[in-house]
Design an enzyme around this catalytic site. Sequence first.
Site, short mmCIF file in Angstrom:
data_model
loop_
_atom_site.label_atom_id
_atom_site.label_comp_id
_atom_site.label_asym_id
_atom_site.label_seq_id
_atom_site.Cartn_x
_atom_site.Cartn_y
_atom_site.Cartn_z
N ASP A 38 48.16 83.03 -36.21
CA ASP A 38 47.11 83.99 -35.87
C ASP A 38 47.63 85.37 -35.49
O ASP A 38 46.87 86.23 -35.07
CB ASP A 38 46.21 83.45 -34.73
CG ASP A 38 44.82 84.08 -34.77
OD1 ASP A 38 44.30 84.30 -35.88
OD2 ASP A 38 44.26 84.38 -33.68
N LYS A 192 19.08 105.22 -12.65
CA LYS A 192 19.46 103.89 -13.15
C LYS A 192 20.49 103.21 -12.27
O LYS A 192 21.40 103.85 -11.75
CB LYS A 192 20.02 104.02 -14.58
CG LYS A 192 20.40 102.70 -15.22
CD LYS A 192 20.80 102.86 -16.67
CE LYS A 192 22.20 103.39 -16.85
NZ LYS A 192 22.63 103.40 -18.26
#
Length: 329
Positions: A38, A192
């Site tokens: 991998d 926010k």
Amino acid sequence: MNDVVVFSGSAHPALADRICSHLGVTRSPVDIKRFSNDCLQAQLLANCRQRDVYIVQPLVPPTQEHLMELLLMIDAARGASAAQITAVMPHYAYARSDKKDASRISLGGRLVADMISTAGCHRVLTMALHAPQVHGFFSTPVDHLTAIGVLADHFRDNDLANSIVVSPDLGNAKVATQFARLLGLPVAAGSKQRVSDDRVVIDSIVGDVSGRRAIILDDEIATGGSMLELMDRLKDAGSTEAAIVCTHGLFAGKAVERLRDHPFVTEVVTTDTVPAPQGWPELKVRSVSALFAEAISRIHHGRSVSSLFEGVDPMHAPPQAKLPFDTHP
């Protein structure tokens, strides 16, 4: 531009091709292989010796794969004796990891910047970092582009009567203000608070949006959670409809289905810093390839990049008057 070589990883080769088209060069090939364990390997298939190398690779999902590709390509260019290596990252995903807001938390924005420099990068060319301080994470020079001029051009031929620019939060209000000035519009902002990665709370709107069409400007849209919360507050405050505008349209998770058919949304506009999602033909994408090509040309020829944004980018406002150091009382 004969001494310029442009490579691209697998993140967004279409953008690299558009940049090359503006530059009048051909994108050089890269061979990226994956071994059985991998691990990745990158081989640059063009001569880099004493040449100006640009590697186009936004950090988009799968982010870790694309980051590793970028690091390997930078390392390969360094080993090939490139005169200068510039990482062209239209989207720097780790810019969101920019602060120590909890105990024992990693600071990914700084760590990844160090990795890019250690790999052998001489310069970074990016756009719309999540926060201005991320610029300082890099030990190499950074040219920080903005897309607000390109995005403003989208609205110039539209009827902007009774429109208002809205920032989802107060932190982005400075850029939203500059965007509003380009269009000659007033500006408002949401108050926010982020609860989690995909959930925010907006408790109020600073500014009068009643009876107005909102043009919501954000640097990045990931899951669309902030947009949904903001639109609820805008409707409560009397806004009639909303156009959503962002530089980095990632549209991860359920963002496409959340925004595509939302009755309050008239259009969604983004740029091509990241690949556009599949199955959303109504999405309006403005290209920033010409802007990146011009910046690359200016870097290569040793010319100013910041002058591209005079009158557009608030980071390059006219300097203040000098203090009278040479005068005596």
